[in-house]
Each structure stands twice: as structure tokens, then as C-alpha cells.
Design an enzyme around this catalytic site. Sequence first.
Site, PDB file in Angstrom:
ATOM      1  N   ARG A  32       0.813  -1.229   0.000  1.00 40.35           N
ATOM      2  CA  ARG A  32       0.000   0.000   0.000  1.00 40.35           C
ATOM      3  C   ARG A  32       0.843   1.275   0.000  1.00 40.35           C
ATOM      4  NH1 ARG A  32      -5.132   0.597   1.085  1.00 40.35           N
ATOM      5  NH2 ARG A  32      -5.287  -1.314   2.296  1.00 40.35           N
ATOM      6  N   GLU A  94     -11.304 -11.084  -4.267  1.00 41.70           N
ATOM      7  CA  GLU A  94     -11.223 -10.127  -5.374  1.00 41.70           C
ATOM      8  C   GLU A  94     -10.766 -10.825  -6.647  1.00 41.70           C
ATOM      9  OE1 GLU A  94      -8.586  -6.869  -4.487  1.00 41.70           O
ATOM     10  OE2 GLU A  94      -9.840  -6.157  -2.850  1.00 41.70           O
TER      11      GLU A  94
END
Length: 134
Positions: A32, A94
Site C-alpha cells: 500500500r 477479489e
Amino acid sequence: MAAVSVRFEESATLMSRCSYHVFLSFRGKDTRKTFTDHLHTAMMYAGFRTFRDDDELEIGEDIELGLDKAIQESKVSVIIFSKDYASSRWCLDELLKILERKKTVGHIILPVSTMCIHQKLETRPEVCNSIHET
């Protein structure tokens, strides 16, 4: 010739219904604040509307529904495979949704592996240091 024309029209219709150019699938703990942040910034500056969960999901929003909706409303998914990507239930969920979308509507998937990048950078500490300084 008619089949090509119909296929192009279907594709154009699908693209016009998308809210995002790109959906980023990544393991937050791994990338991230590094690779994903740099990629997101570069895409934004290039004019691509890019979905990244910490920017687009509202506090209190159902995360699973929000992610599913974003995948459905994206033209392309960039899957950032990192060291612990596959250990995350969220990432695997996902990935399954992205693969299903590819199978049903021809969704474009661009896989990226950060593992090779990390291995190369480990041999060049001066590059790592300069990346972390920016």
C-alpha cells in the site's frame, strides 16, 4: 465483418458503463505505502480514474459490496501479486471476482509481480534508499 462491428459496439457499450478505468487489487500490508501508492499516483497523473480501496470506499460502507461494485464498474484490473497476496482472503475473493468478470465479459487483467522487483532492488541498496526518501 458484421461480427466485428457488433463486438466493437458491445465493447464500447460496456466501456461507457464503467466508473473506473482501473481497479487495483493488492495486499495492503505488502504494497500500500510503496509500489501501489506509486502506481496509483502515476495512473492518476496520466488521467486514469483508478479504484484503490482506501480512497474510494466510504467509512461504514459494506467493504465486500463496495469492492464487488468497483470490480464490476472497472474496465481493467491490475493485480499486484506480492509476497503475501495469496494469504489474504480479501485478495483471493477479489481475484475470483475479477477472473469471473474476465470469463463473462472479457474484462482485461494486467498481472504485476512485485516479488521480482524486490529481489532486484535488494541487490541495489542505493536504489532502495532513494525510493524511500521520495
